[in-house]
Design a protein around this motif. Structure first.
Motif, PDB file in Angstrom:
ATOM      1  N   ASP A 105      40.489  60.132  -7.963  1.00 45.60           N
ATOM      2  CA  ASP A 105      40.014  60.342  -9.346  1.00 45.60           C
ATOM      3  C   ASP A 105      38.748  61.186  -9.392  1.00 45.60           C
ATOM      4  O   ASP A 105      38.198  61.420 -10.470  1.00 45.60           O
ATOM      5  N   GLY A 106      38.210  61.603  -8.234  1.00 44.27           N
ATOM      6  CA  GLY A 106      37.007  62.420  -8.192  1.00 44.27           C
ATOM      7  C   GLY A 106      35.776  61.666  -7.770  1.00 44.27           C
ATOM      8  O   GLY A 106      34.705  62.272  -7.608  1.00 44.27           O
ATOM      9  N   SER A 107      35.872  60.334  -7.571  1.00 43.44           N
ATOM     10  CA  SER A 107      34.711  59.546  -7.174  1.00 43.44           C
ATOM     11  C   SER A 107      34.369  59.819  -5.717  1.00 43.44           C
ATOM     12  O   SER A 107      35.222  60.224  -4.917  1.00 43.44           O
ATOM     13  N   LEU A 108      33.090  59.549  -5.374  1.00 46.11           N
ATOM     14  CA  LEU A 108      32.594  59.752  -4.021  1.00 46.11           C
ATOM     15  C   LEU A 108      32.439  58.393  -3.356  1.00 46.11           C
ATOM     16  O   LEU A 108      31.772  57.502  -3.889  1.00 46.11           O
ATOM     17  N   PHE A 109      33.022  58.240  -2.186  1.00 45.94           N
ATOM     18  CA  PHE A 109      32.970  56.978  -1.444  1.00 45.94           C
ATOM     19  C   PHE A 109      32.178  57.190  -0.163  1.00 45.94           C
ATOM     20  O   PHE A 109      32.442  58.109   0.616  1.00 45.94           O
ATOM     21  N   ILE A 110      31.136  56.357   0.005  1.00 48.10           N
ATOM     22  CA  ILE A 110      30.328  56.380   1.227  1.00 48.10           C
ATOM     23  C   ILE A 110      30.615  55.071   1.944  1.00 48.10           C
ATOM     24  O   ILE A 110      30.282  53.984   1.448  1.00 48.10           O
ATOM     25  N   SER A 111      31.220  55.160   3.123  1.00 46.19           N
ATOM     26  CA  SER A 111      31.720  53.954   3.808  1.00 46.19           C
ATOM     27  C   SER A 111      30.599  53.117   4.395  1.00 46.19           C
ATOM     28  O   SER A 111      30.600  51.888   4.297  1.00 46.19           O
ATOM     29  N   SER A 112      29.616  53.711   5.024  1.00 50.55           N
ATOM     30  CA  SER A 112      28.545  52.950   5.655  1.00 50.55           C
ATOM     31  C   SER A 112      27.240  53.705   5.446  1.00 50.55           C
ATOM     32  O   SER A 112      27.020  54.779   6.015  1.00 50.55           O
ATOM     33  N   VAL A 113      26.387  53.122   4.605  1.00 51.36           N
ATOM     34  CA  VAL A 113      25.131  53.793   4.261  1.00 51.36           C
ATOM     35  C   VAL A 113      24.207  53.764   5.464  1.00 51.36           C
ATOM     36  O   VAL A 113      23.995  52.711   6.095  1.00 51.36           O
ATOM     37  N   VAL A 114      23.680  54.936   5.787  1.00 53.48           N
ATOM     38  CA  VAL A 114      22.755  55.079   6.902  1.00 53.48           C
ATOM     39  C   VAL A 114      21.344  55.190   6.339  1.00 53.48           C
ATOM     40  O   VAL A 114      21.090  55.986   5.417  1.00 53.48           O
ATOM     41  N   HIS A 115      20.415  54.402   6.910  1.00 53.77           N
ATOM     42  CA  HIS A 115      19.050  54.439   6.411  1.00 53.77           C
ATOM     43  C   HIS A 115      18.105  53.920   7.479  1.00 53.77           C
ATOM     44  O   HIS A 115      18.312  52.842   8.040  1.00 53.77           O
ATOM     45  N   SER A 116      17.127  54.680   7.825  1.00 54.71           N
ATOM     46  CA  SER A 116      16.113  54.257   8.784  1.00 54.71           C
ATOM     47  C   SER A 116      14.789  54.885   8.370  1.00 54.71           C
ATOM     48  O   SER A 116      14.717  55.641   7.392  1.00 54.71           O
ATOM     49  N   LYS A 117      13.766  54.581   9.139  1.00 58.71           N
ATOM     50  CA  LYS A 117      12.444  55.055   8.770  1.00 58.71           C
ATOM     51  C   LYS A 117      12.377  56.567   8.794  1.00 58.71           C
ATOM     52  O   LYS A 117      11.725  57.182   7.938  1.00 58.71           O
ATOM     53  N   HIS A 118      13.031  57.203   9.756  1.00 54.77           N
ATOM     54  CA  HIS A 118      12.957  58.654   9.895  1.00 54.77           C
ATOM     55  C   HIS A 118      14.268  59.358   9.559  1.00 54.77           C
ATOM     56  O   HIS A 118      14.330  60.579   9.640  1.00 54.77           O
ATOM     57  N   ASN A 119      15.299  58.642   9.205  1.00 54.41           N
ATOM     58  CA  ASN A 119      16.592  59.264   8.895  1.00 54.41           C
ATOM     59  C   ASN A 119      17.173  58.593   7.656  1.00 54.41           C
ATOM     60  O   ASN A 119      17.573  57.429   7.699  1.00 54.41           O
ATOM     61  N   LYS A 120      17.197  59.354   6.552  1.00 53.83           N
ATOM     62  CA  LYS A 120      17.715  58.827   5.289  1.00 53.83           C
ATOM     63  C   LYS A 120      18.726  59.818   4.725  1.00 53.83           C
ATOM     64  O   LYS A 120      18.488  60.438   3.689  1.00 53.83           O
ATOM     65  N   PRO A 121      19.876  59.998   5.361  1.00 51.44           N
ATOM     66  CA  PRO A 121      20.821  61.038   4.932  1.00 51.44           C
ATOM     67  C   PRO A 121      21.549  60.700   3.640  1.00 51.44           C
ATOM     68  O   PRO A 121      22.058  61.607   2.983  1.00 51.44           O
ATOM     69  N   ASP A 122      21.628  59.444   3.274  1.00 45.58           N
ATOM     70  CA  ASP A 122      22.430  59.077   2.101  1.00 45.58           C
ATOM     71  C   ASP A 122      21.587  58.883   0.842  1.00 45.58           C
ATOM     72  O   ASP A 122      22.119  58.939  -0.266  1.00 45.58           O
ATOM     73  N   GLU A 123      20.341  58.615   0.974  1.00 44.25           N
ATOM     74  CA  GLU A 123      19.499  58.394  -0.203  1.00 44.25           C
ATOM     75  C   GLU A 123      19.180  59.733  -0.858  1.00 44.25           C
ATOM     76  O   GLU A 123      18.892  60.726  -0.173  1.00 44.25           O
ATOM     77  N   GLY A 124      19.268  59.799  -2.189  1.00 47.22           N
ATOM     78  CA  GLY A 124      18.979  61.042  -2.910  1.00 47.22           C
ATOM     79  C   GLY A 124      19.662  61.088  -4.264  1.00 47.22           C
ATOM     80  O   GLY A 124      20.128  60.071  -4.794  1.00 47.22           O
ATOM     81  N   TYR A 125      19.733  62.313  -4.824  1.00 47.35           N
ATOM     82  CA  TYR A 125      20.298  62.533  -6.159  1.00 47.35           C
ATOM     83  C   TYR A 125      21.669  63.209  -6.018  1.00 47.35           C
ATOM     84  O   TYR A 125      21.795  64.258  -5.380  1.00 47.35           O
ATOM     85  N   TYR A 126      22.678  62.594  -6.674  1.00 44.75           N
ATOM     86  CA  TYR A 126      24.054  63.073  -6.587  1.00 44.75           C
ATOM     87  C   TYR A 126      24.507  63.578  -7.954  1.00 44.75           C
ATOM     88  O   TYR A 126      24.125  63.022  -8.998  1.00 44.75           O
ATOM     89  N   GLN A 127      25.350  64.624  -7.903  1.00 44.07           N
ATOM     90  CA  GLN A 127      25.856  65.223  -9.134  1.00 44.07           C
ATOM     91  C   GLN A 127      27.306  65.641  -8.916  1.00 44.07           C
ATOM     92  O   GLN A 127      27.649  66.237  -7.894  1.00 44.07           O
ATOM     93  N   CYS A 128      28.126  65.327  -9.916  1.00 49.27           N
ATOM     94  CA  CYS A 128      29.552  65.643  -9.872  1.00 49.27           C
ATOM     95  C   CYS A 128      29.778  66.980 -10.560  1.00 49.27           C
ATOM     96  O   CYS A 128      29.273  67.212 -11.664  1.00 49.27           O
TER      97      CYS A 128
END
Length: 1407
Positions: A105-128
């Motif tokens: 349907d166009g939705s974005l699925f992130i299976s396993s959120v990655v987050h650490s003190k020096h690596n935050k690849p998933d946190e941020g602003y998303y736009q469709c």
């Protein structure tokens, strides 16, 4: 099917007319078609707007490390759109991404959120991002994905104790993202929350109404996806309720809170103390009802929960804890924010290439949202052709095909963001209908080139020379830019247009196309034009700031202008005190300056102008700042004391002068002491607005000294001098009514009665005031009450010559005392005497006080400013040094006589001067003073007058109107009325006018008006153009405010516009009026216009006027020389002839003394010829009403006439010759007697009729003087002449006399037979020519025209032929030479001839 065909036919028809409108009209944003049926032309394909929008948009999401997240997105379109995702503005490559994938349907699925003190690849602003090929792209709102960090405790629970029944709190503060994952344990077991035990949004645990079961070990746990994080354990002890009390304290106070509309909010508040406190809440000082409200809930411990927050919930909240012994409170500010919301969304637009369009977008939110625009998913960068207007709207200039697509308005603030979009379709031009199209416009030129605008003009196409029905479109673009804009003419047939908003020193390419009903024609050849370069001046200096450094200095700082346009040489700092119009300046070379010597606590405005080699640049905006406050530099004014009774004194004062307050007055310090004990001083503080104070508890019969000082936040200012007053020995009695006043005096005038009195003899009884009753025959008709201090009153608006009964009673709170009666009769209207009537009613009047107070003397008014006057006086009852040592005080009153019913204003003073403030500028005031001591008062002193200084006008001119001048479409007349608050004599006005009401005022055209004129003409304006006018008055002090702008559109051009200076040259032929000559215009004797009405140039008229004046001067000189020569012939031979002439005059009616001669029938029955309409004229002619007809020779006063020197020497003779070139003017006619007078009264005339021969037919050389002592009226004067245009044509110069009647009903001119040609008649002249008279022995010349001289009304002239007899001077000269005279038979024949002529005249006038 039929319905479908009908709908299509309707759609096609409406589309066709829409296309015609776009082709033939004036394309503009307002003309662009909105969403609806698409335009359609025959044979063209139908293009419709395509539905394309988001069904679901992503929202802000909070996640934890290692969990899965879905960001929903779904878009609708036909065909289905392609969905992509952006993170932080960059497209995601989802093909090779293992953790992130695109759902169906166009939705974005992130299976396993990655987050650490020096690596935050998933946190941020998303736009469709949704895209449809060949249609466009749209983007969704931006969603923030937040990943909770690692647990960290900012505070942990600590061991504590609580008394049973009280409240306790246990802190557990973690980062905000982890608050939802916090839970509590008691004794290592999960803690169940209820109404008594709650967890605050911050994670803090609150236990209210503690019991023994609440004791134990507590810890908080954070579970955010990884292993749980435990805090330290803390023991809570529950103590039994003691018998003693403890102080009330806050365990948790509310703090400032921000929430979004629709969310819930909790304001924490927990208090502890013995007895156990209760908590209540207030909002903005209003009590909140938490028991019956569904929205407000009081949680455990006293915290307040607000559900479903709205904007109305914002405000200041007060938490109040009360346990019966004491009360404490805490407050917090609650702020409500709102996400962006669209009030007006963009709408779909159809347009053609080269048009300008505007997408409208109106949003609201809190904080105020910012707006940006996106086209097909890409950010729109503002440029010359894409502009943000009205803060939110997008304007696209000069459309091209590539501008098609979807445009989105994206609004964003701190709370969130939203988007709304619309589609733009560029239409092809409809094919032209059958018929000829216009060719290219000819001679396209730039008639006016400026820095930012160009005016183009052209001629009609060769295919349509008239071009009345053609409209034109001007296409233009910058050189080298493919985007072309269009500007259309405002109406058919117009062949000029002004292109605005261009760039300086820029080359533009222009072409013009004409359109008719069939379509657009050929384009003209491109025209290359470069705008003028702009002078490179500095821009405004940015970041100008000003701050007060001390009470007398301010420091101003700024930065270098961004658009310097060359090296900055220096700066000029301008500053001005608020409320004044005098601006001062200082040259500064750096970026800051400190100005010293300013007034304390005074607001100043500052601005900076940068200078380079070209001159001054653009000024900055004004910044205002106030100097710091300081202690007052002057004492309070007008201190006075009023003894109330034996134990109290009221002290009154006024603030220090405004210029010396040096800040906001926060209070006053009163000091007082006994006069006998100067060391013991009592001090009292009062608030800043209080200007009086009652001091009680004083000793009886004791003298006290008082002084007052003003306070600011900086300290205490200087105090007044000590002022003394003595309390009464005993209090006055108010248990009974006052006794009768001791005396009553009345002084009747015409319409008023002055009543004066003295107080009751027994002054131990309180008197609150006096009641005055009066009426005709009874004192009960009217009642007036006055203050107890007053000793006289004037009863106004009475009837003259009327008997009034007057009563006077003293009263207090118990009631009214015994009345005292008196009666008086007002004076009649004719009585202007000022004799006083002094009556004492003996039975009721005890002996007055033997020592009445004397009024102050020597009252003087000293003008200090436009609103301040100082009053000074002397008191003769004081010692010579004029020092006040007792408790007396003075009352000053003042008023102005404009308007007449102005009431007096009063003020008390305890010194021999008073400062009156708050007066009107340039206004005359009268002042008087009265002294009061104890219970005795004086009468008012003699008045002093003073006129305040002028001040700048404080109101603009009123009733500004603009009208067009008749016959001059390029000239307008501005009228106005003086300002209501002129504040002085108006010395002039300044008229500002412009075609742009929003232009800076220094760009408006200025027209000064000197003096107090209230009208002004402005010429040479552009036709059919709206102008805006403002007027500013000035006096000797400066300029006043401007009036509101008044709009006026000049008329359209007419046929007269083709004449020089846009004015038609009018002829002055038959019946025409000289154009715009005014009431003071004096026409020349010889006509300056051709008989056929051909126009005469201004140069010819000027030359003709010079010739006429020159000829007139020469003629006057010749006449004067001849007259002087003739008067000096005084030989004995002449004396004999004069003696003979006198004997002859005794037997001839024409030349004898008219006193002894019975008039002929010529004078009988001419009353019928009275000019009745003359009496009815509303504007009597000054020529015809100057003086009455002289009844005898003594009635005529000599008149000085510079045109004939004989008049000064021989006042009893008429002028015999008059130059033909003399000019007939108002001044000339006012000083001349008529040549022919026909009195209508039955008495014999007192002067003879004289006829004047033509200069041509009676040469001066043959004229001789006789009978210089002839008994003619004294001072008889001569007429002046005006030659008609008919005489000019025929080459003859016969003089035409102007009648100057002495009375409007007793003078007329003899009509004549019509001439062969049309006569020239000038209605501007106040009188008309009389017929010329000719001698009997000469042939008849061309017929002269004559008409009655009426008041501004023309009557058709009637010519008549009248033989003229020789003038008196001519006749006497002939008698001297020939020693002959008229024989009786000759005189009889002549009289018979004239009598027949008068009969003919009667027949003509009767007909």
């Amino acid at each position: 099917m039929a319905a479908e065909r009908g709908a299509r036919r309707l759609l096609s028809t409406s589309s066709f007319w829409l296309c015609c409108l776009l082709l033939l009209g004036r394309p503009a944003p307002a003309a662009a078609a909105r969403s609806g049926s698409p335009p359609q032309s025959p044979g063209s394909s139908v293009r419709t707007f395509t539905p394309f929008y988001f069904l679901v948009e992503p929202v802000d999401t909070l996640s934890v490390r290692g969990s899965s997240v879905i960001l929903n997105c779904s878009a609708y379109s036909e065909p289905s759109p392609k969905i992509e995702w952006k993170k932080d503005g960059t497209f995601l490559n989802l093909v090779s991404d293992d953790r992130r994938q695109l759902l169906s349907d166009g939705s974005l699925f992130i299976s396993s959120v990655v987050h650490s003190k020096h690596n935050k690849p998933d946190e941020g602003y998303y736009q469709c991002v949704a895209t449809v090929e060949s249609l466009g792209t749209i983007v969704s709102r931006t969603a923030k994905l937040t990943v909770a960090g690692l647990p960290r405790f900012a505070s942990q629970p600590e061991p504590s104790s609580v008394y049973a029944g009280n409240s306790a709190i246990l802190n557990c503060e973690v980062n905000v993202d982890l608050v939802p994952f916090v839970r509590w344990e008691q004794n290592r077991q999960p803690l169940l929350l209820d109404d008594r035990v709650i967890k605050l949004p911050s994670g803090t645990l609150v236990i209210s109404n503690a019991t023994e079961e609440d004791g134990g070990l507590y810890r908080c746990i954070v579970e955010s996806g990884g292993p749980p994080k435990y805090s330290d354990e803390a023991e809570l002890k529950v103590l039994p309720d003691p018998e003693f009390t403890s102080n009330l304290v806050f365990l948790k106070q509310p703090s400032s809170l921000v929430r979004v509309i629709g969310q819930s909010a909790v304001l924490p508040c927990v208090a502890s103390g013995l007895p156990t406190p209760t908590i209540r809440w207030m909002k903005n000082e209003e009590a909140l009802d938490t028991e019956s409200s569904e929205k407000l809930v009081l949680l455990a411990g006293g915290s307040l929960e607000i559900s479903d927050v709205t904007e109305d919930d914002a405000g200041t909240y007060f938490c109040i804890a009360d346990n019966g012994n004491e009360t404490i409170e805490a407050q917090a500010e609650f702020t409500v924010q709102a996400q962006p919301e669209f009030l007006k969304q963009p709408t779909n637009i159809y347009a053609h290439e080269s048009m300008d369009i505007v997408f409208e977008c109106e949003v609201t939110g809190k904080p105020t949202p910012t707006v940006k625009w996106v086209k097909n998913g890409d950010m729109v960068i503002p440029s010359d052709y894409f502009k943000i207007v009205k803060e939110h709207d997008l304007q696209v200039l000069g459309l091209v095909k590539s501008d098609e697509g979807f445009y989105q308005c994206i609004a964003e603030n701190d709370v969130g963001n939203a988007q709304a979009g619309a589609q733009l379709i560029i239409l092809e031009h409809a094919p032209a209908t059958a018929g000829p199209l216009p060719s290219a416009p000819r001679d396209v030129v730039a008639s006016l080139v400026s820095t930012r605008f160009i005016k183009l003009t052209w001629r009609t196409p060769a295919s349509d020379p008239h071009g009345d029905n053609l409209t034109y479109s001007v296409f233009y673009t910058k050189e080298g830019i493919a985007r072309e804009r269009v500007e259309n003419t405002s109406r058919p047939g117009e062949m000029q247009v002004t292109i605005q908003n261009l760039m300086p020193a820029t080359v533009y390419i222009f072409r013009v196309m004409a359109q008719n009903k069939h379509g657009s024609g050929e384009s003209s050849a491109p025209l290359r034009v470069e705008t003028q370069p702009e002078v490179q001046l500095p821009g405004p200096a940015p970041n100008i700031r000003a701050y007060a450094a001390s009470p007398t200095s301010i420091t101003v700082t700024w930065e270098t202008p961004l658009s310097g346009n060359g090296e900055i040489q220096n700066y000029k700092l301008y500053y001005m005190e608020k409320g004044t119009d005098k601006e001062q300046d200082i040259d500064v070379s750096s970026h800051s300056h400190t100005i010293n010597g300013l007034k304390k606590y005074t607001e100043y405005s500052f601005r900076v102008v940068a200078y380079n080699k070209h001159g001054p640049g653009v000024s900055t905006q004004d910044v205002a700042v106030r100097t710091l406050s300081d202690v007052p530099s002057a004492a309070p004014q007008n201190l006075s004391l009023e003894v109330r009774n034996s134990k109290s004194i009221v002290i009154h004062w006024q603030p220090p002068p405004p210029a010396t307050q040096n800040g906001q007055i926060t209070g006053y310090k009163i000091r007082y002491r006994k006069a006998s004990r100067k060391s013991d001083v009592t001090e009292i503080l009062v608030t800043g607005t209080q200007l009086s104070h009652l001091i009680e508890g004083l000793d009886r019969g004791t003298e006290y000294n008082f002084r007052v000082a003003a306070l600011t936040v900086n300290g205490t200012g200087p105090a007044t001098d000590w002022l003394s007053a003595e309390t009464f020995e005993s209090d006055l009695d108010e248990t009974r009514v006052p006794e009768v006043p001791s005396s009553l005096h009345v002084r009747p005038l015409v319409t008023s009665i002055v009543v004066s009195w003295t107080p009751p003899e027994n002054q131990n009884i309180v008197v609150r005031g006096y009641a005055i009753g009066y009426g005709i025959g009874s004192p009960h008709a009217q009642t007036i009450k006055v203050d107890y201090k007053q000793r006289y009153y004037t009863i106004e608006n009475l009837d003259p010559s009327s008997h009034y009964v007057i009563t006077l009673k003293a009263f207090n709170n118990v009631g009214e005392g015994i009345p005292l009666y008196e009666s008086a009769v007002t004076r009649p209207h004719t009585d202007t005497s000022e004799v006083d009537l002094f009556v004492i009613n003996a039975p009721y009047t005890p002996v007055p006080d033997p020592t009445p107070m004397m009024p102050p003397v020597g009252v003087q008014a000293s003008i200090l400013s436009h609103d301040t006057i100082r009053i000074t006086w002397a008191d003769n009852s004081l010692p010579k040094h004029q020092k006040i040592t007792d408790s007396r005080y003075y009352t000053v009153r003042w008023k102005t006589n404009i308007p007449a019913n102005t009431k007096y204003k009063n003020a008390n003073a305890t010194t021999l001067s008073y400062l009156v403030t708050g007066l009107k500028a340039n206004t005359l005031y009268e002042f008087s003073v009265m002294v009061t001591k104890g219970r005795r008062s004086s009468t008012w002193s003699m008045t002093a007058h003073g006129t305040t200084f002028e001040f700048v006008p404080t109101s603009p001119p009123k009733d500004v109107t603009v009208v067009s001048k008749e016959g001059k479409p390029r000239t307008i007349i501005v009228n106005w009325q003086p300002p209501s608050e002129a504040n002085g004599k108006i010395t002039g006005y300044i008229i500002y006018y412009s075609t742009d009401v929003n232009a800076e005022i220094h760009d408006w055209v200025i027209e000064p008006v000197v003096g107090n004129r209230l009208t002004h003409q402005i010429q040479e304006l552009t036709l059919d153009t709206p102008y805006y006018f403002k007027i500013q008055a000035r006096n000797s002090k400066g300029m006043g405010p401007m009036s509101e702008a008044v709009q006026f559109r000049t008329p359209k051009a007419d046929s007269s516009d083709k004449m020089p200076n846009d004015q038609a040259s009018g002829s002055t032929g038959k019946g025409s009026r000289l154009p715009d000559l005014g009431s003071d215009y004096k026409p020349p004797m010889s006509g300056s216009n051709s008989p056929h009405g051909s126009p005469t140039s201004p140069l010819d008229s000027s030359m003709l006027l010079v010739i006429i004046v020159s000829v007139g001067v020469v003629t006057i000189v010749v006449v004067v020389v001849i007259a002087v020569f003739c008067t000096r012939r005084t030989t004995s031979h002449q004396k004999k002839k004069r003696a003979a002439c006198k004997s002859v005059n005794g037997s001839h009616k024409y030349k004898g003394n008219s006193k002894d001669v019975k008039p002929p029938d010529l004078w009988i029955h001419h009353e019928r010829l009275e000019l009745k309409p003359i009496d009815k004229s509303p504007d009597p002619n000054p020529i015809m009403t100057d003086t009455p007809i002289p009844r005898n020779s003594q009635d005529i006063t000599p008149v000085d006439n510079s045109m004939d020197s004989n008049i000064h020497q021989r006042r009893n003779s008429y002028r015999g010759h008059e130059s033909e070139d003399s000019m007939s003017t108002l001044a000339g006619r006012r000083g001349m007697r008529p040549k022919m007078m026909m009195p209508f009264d039955s008495q014999p005339p007192q002067q003879s009729v004289r006829n004047t021969p033509s200069t041509d037919t009676m040469p001066a050389s043959s004229s001789q003087t006789c009978c210089t002592d002839h008994q003619d009226p004294e001072g008889a004067t001569s007429s002046s002449y005006l030659a008609s245009s008919q005489e000019e044509d025929s080459g003859q110069s016969l003089p035409t006399a102007h009648v100057r009647p002495s009375h409007p009903l007793k003078s007329f001119a003899v009509p004549a037979v019509p001439p062969p040609g049309p006569p020239t008649y000038d209605p501007a002249l106040p009188s008309t020519p009389l017929l010329s008279q000719q001698a009997l022995n000469h042939h008849i010349h061309s017929v002269k025209t004559a008409s009655i001289g009426t008041l501004g009304r023309s009557r058709p002239p009637m010519p008549v032929v009248v033989p003229s007899a020789p003038d008196v001077q001519e006749t006497t000269r002939m008698l001297e030479d020939s020693e002959s005279s008229y024989e009786p038979d000759e005189l009889t024949k002549e009289m018979a001839h004239l009598e027949g002529l008068m009969k003919d005249l009667n027949a003509i006038t009767t007909a």
